[in-house]
Write an enzyme that holds these catalytic residues in place. Structure first.
Site, short mmCIF file in Angstrom:
data_model
loop_
_atom_site.label_atom_id
_atom_site.label_comp_id
_atom_site.label_asym_id
_atom_site.label_seq_id
_atom_site.Cartn_x
_atom_site.Cartn_y
_atom_site.Cartn_z
N ASP A 1 -5.60 -7.58 -3.92
CA ASP A 1 -5.22 -6.32 -4.56
C ASP A 1 -6.48 -5.53 -4.87
OD1 ASP A 1 -2.27 -5.64 -6.12
OD2 ASP A 1 -4.00 -4.42 -6.69
N ASP B 1 -9.39 -4.38 -0.64
CA ASP B 1 -8.67 -3.16 -0.28
C ASP B 1 -8.22 -3.32 1.18
OD1 ASP B 1 -8.03 -0.53 0.58
OD2 ASP B 1 -9.32 0.30 -1.00
N VAL B 2 -6.93 -3.13 1.45
CA VAL B 2 -6.44 -3.35 2.82
C VAL B 2 -6.99 -2.32 3.82
CG1 VAL B 2 -4.32 -4.56 2.15
CG2 VAL B 2 -4.26 -2.06 2.46
N ASN C 1 2.23 -6.24 2.13
CA ASN C 1 3.05 -5.51 1.16
C ASN C 1 2.37 -4.32 0.51
OD1 ASN C 1 5.17 -5.43 -1.18
ND2 ASN C 1 3.21 -5.76 -2.20
N TYR D 1 4.63 9.14 4.09
CA TYR D 1 5.28 7.86 3.76
C TYR D 1 6.37 7.54 4.77
CZ TYR D 1 7.13 4.29 0.46
OH TYR D 1 7.54 3.12 -0.17
N LYS E 1 6.09 4.21 7.08
CA LYS E 1 7.07 3.13 6.97
C LYS E 1 7.85 2.94 8.28
CE LYS E 1 6.24 1.76 2.74
NZ LYS E 1 5.67 0.43 2.48
N THR F 1 8.94 -0.63 -10.52
CA THR F 1 7.59 -1.18 -10.33
C THR F 1 6.58 -0.16 -10.87
OG1 THR F 1 7.13 -0.17 -8.18
CG2 THR F 1 8.33 -2.27 -8.14
N1 LIG Z 1 9.30 0.32 -5.78
C1 LIG Z 1 10.13 0.76 -4.88
O1 LIG Z 1 11.20 1.30 -5.21
C2 LIG Z 1 9.80 0.61 -3.41
C3 LIG Z 1 10.78 1.01 -2.48
C4 LIG Z 1 10.52 0.85 -1.13
C5 LIG Z 1 9.31 0.31 -0.72
N2 LIG Z 1 8.38 -0.06 -1.63
C6 LIG Z 1 7.13 -0.63 -1.12
O2 LIG Z 1 6.86 -1.84 -1.80
C7 LIG Z 1 5.47 -2.13 -1.70
C8 LIG Z 1 4.97 -2.54 -3.07
O3 LIG Z 1 5.07 -1.42 -3.95
P1 LIG Z 1 5.53 -1.57 -5.47
O4 LIG Z 1 6.66 -0.65 -5.67
O5 LIG Z 1 5.64 -2.96 -5.86
O6 LIG Z 1 4.27 -0.84 -6.18
P2 LIG Z 1 3.21 -1.30 -7.26
O7 LIG Z 1 2.33 -0.11 -7.45
O8 LIG Z 1 3.88 -1.90 -8.45
O9 LIG Z 1 2.40 -2.47 -6.52
C9 LIG Z 1 1.57 -2.18 -5.42
C10 LIG Z 1 0.28 -2.99 -5.53
O10 LIG Z 1 -0.50 -2.70 -4.37
C11 LIG Z 1 -1.84 -2.53 -4.78
N3 LIG Z 1 -2.55 -1.70 -3.81
C12 LIG Z 1 -2.49 -0.36 -3.68
N4 LIG Z 1 -3.32 0.05 -2.71
C13 LIG Z 1 -3.91 -1.06 -2.22
C14 LIG Z 1 -4.87 -1.27 -1.21
N5 LIG Z 1 -5.42 -0.25 -0.54
N6 LIG Z 1 -5.25 -2.55 -0.95
C15 LIG Z 1 -4.73 -3.60 -1.67
N7 LIG Z 1 -3.84 -3.43 -2.65
C16 LIG Z 1 -3.43 -2.18 -2.92
C17 LIG Z 1 -1.75 -1.89 -6.16
O11 LIG Z 1 -2.94 -2.06 -6.91
C18 LIG Z 1 -0.56 -2.62 -6.74
O12 LIG Z 1 -0.97 -3.77 -7.45
C19 LIG Z 1 4.81 -0.87 -1.15
O13 LIG Z 1 4.56 -1.06 0.23
C20 LIG Z 1 5.89 0.19 -1.33
O14 LIG Z 1 5.78 1.24 -0.41
C21 LIG Z 1 8.59 0.09 -2.97
#
Ligand SMILES: NC(=O)c1ccc[n+]([C@@H]2O[C@H](COP(=O)([O-])OP(=O)(O)OC[C@H]3O[C@@H](n4cnc5c(N)ncnc54)[C@H](O)[C@@H]3O)[C@@H](O)[C@H]2O)c1
Length: 274
Positions: free
Chosen positions: A42, A68-69, A95, A175, A179, A210
């Protein structure tokens, strides 16, 4: 086979990108609680420290690495180090993802938003989202495949979104493209790696509470509004994610590859407002 055997991940070595929060953290928790050794990658050192401490206190085998990814060499090094430490890499969740900011309408889809309009969408915003949400997934799958292929086994699971197959106009265009790209890349990797007994699947979440986008889904009024569009009449918590995550990471899903599993309370099938 008994359910306990089917869903067994004990002793597995696993990596979760974006693992220190939200959906990624739920992947870490369900794997670690069931005996896997899990490394969360992360960008947030603060969250990594807090979550590592909390989960270790439960007696679970977790560790955090600040990666960082978008930094592909650093990502490769983290995979190499983790696979060496565990002696194997069984599961990888690609993720990490960010919210792109406002789309061309407000989230309730009732009003146009000039800064989200295509003619005003700037390169920096576009590229940042593609870099993390698509290029980061590519680099993560690549790093995982390098370790899984020689062992002829592995599970790669990509977090996509409902945005992979329908337009969420309140969320930015980059986005949608990222995706949809990640979903198709999942299928490409699944086909390529099937011969090596590596499965590659995607999870497409609906509305989960989240920290994404500054944590706007943590607000009660937002949850109530969104819940009205969801057939199951509620938004999801990250607990709702754990069953599917364990299924896709474990032997239970051994004959499933190239699939995108939707977990959205029925949102993609339509709405009724009675
Ligand atoms: N929450 C939703 O409703 C939802 C819906 C559809 C898809 N998603 C997807 O789920 C995944 C997780 O998101 P979430 O909702 O849990 O968000 P979140 O912000 O709670 O968690 C995401 C994590 O990724 C980390 N992160 C961000 N950029 C990064 C990078 N460059 N390298 C490494 N880590 C990084 C952040 O620090 C964070 O800890 C994402 O791909 C998001 O697009 C979320």
């Amino acid at each position: 086979m008994k359910a306990a055997e089917m869903y067994k991940v004990e002793g597995y070595g696993a990596i979760v990108t974006g693992g220190a929060s939200g959906i990624g953290l739920s992947f870490v928790e369900v794997l670690a609680e069931n005996g896997a050794r899990v490394t969360m990658l992360d960008v947030s050192q603060e969250r990594l420290d807090a979550e590592t401490k909390r989960l270790k206190a439960k007696g679970w085998d977790v560790r955090g690495m600040k990666v960082d990814v978008t930094d592909h060499p650093a990502l490769d090094r983290a995979f190499d180090e983790t696979a060496k430490l565990y002696g194997r890499l069984d599961v990888c969740f690609a993720n990490a993802g960010i919210d792109p900011g406002i789309g061309f309408v407000t989230v309730d889809r009732k009003q146009r938003v000039p800064e989200g309009a295509i003619e005003n969408y700037d390169d920096a915003r576009w590229n940042r989202v593609i870099d993390i949400n698509l290029n980061g997934v590519f680099a993560t799958i690549r790093a995982a495949a390098r370790h899984m292929k020689p062992r002829k086994s592995g599970r790669i699971i990509v977090t996509t979104s409902m945005a992979a197959f329908e337009i969420e106009a309140g969320i930015g265009a980059s986005y949608m493209a990222a995706k949809a790209g990640a979903a198709h890349l999942t299928r490409n990797a699944a086909l390529e790696l099937a011969k090596y007994q590596i499965t590659v699947n995607a999870i497409a979440p609906g509305w989960f509470i989240t920290n994404i986008g500054g944590g706007w889904m943590t607000k009660k009024e937002v949850q109530d509004e969104v819940a009205e569009w969801v057939p199951l009449r509620r938004v999801a918590t990250t607990e709702d994610m754990k069953g599917l995550a364990l299924f896709l990471a474990s032997p239970a899903s051994s004959y499933i590859t190239g699939a995108q599993m939707v977990i959205d309370g029925g949102s993609n099938i339509g709405n009724v407002f009675d």
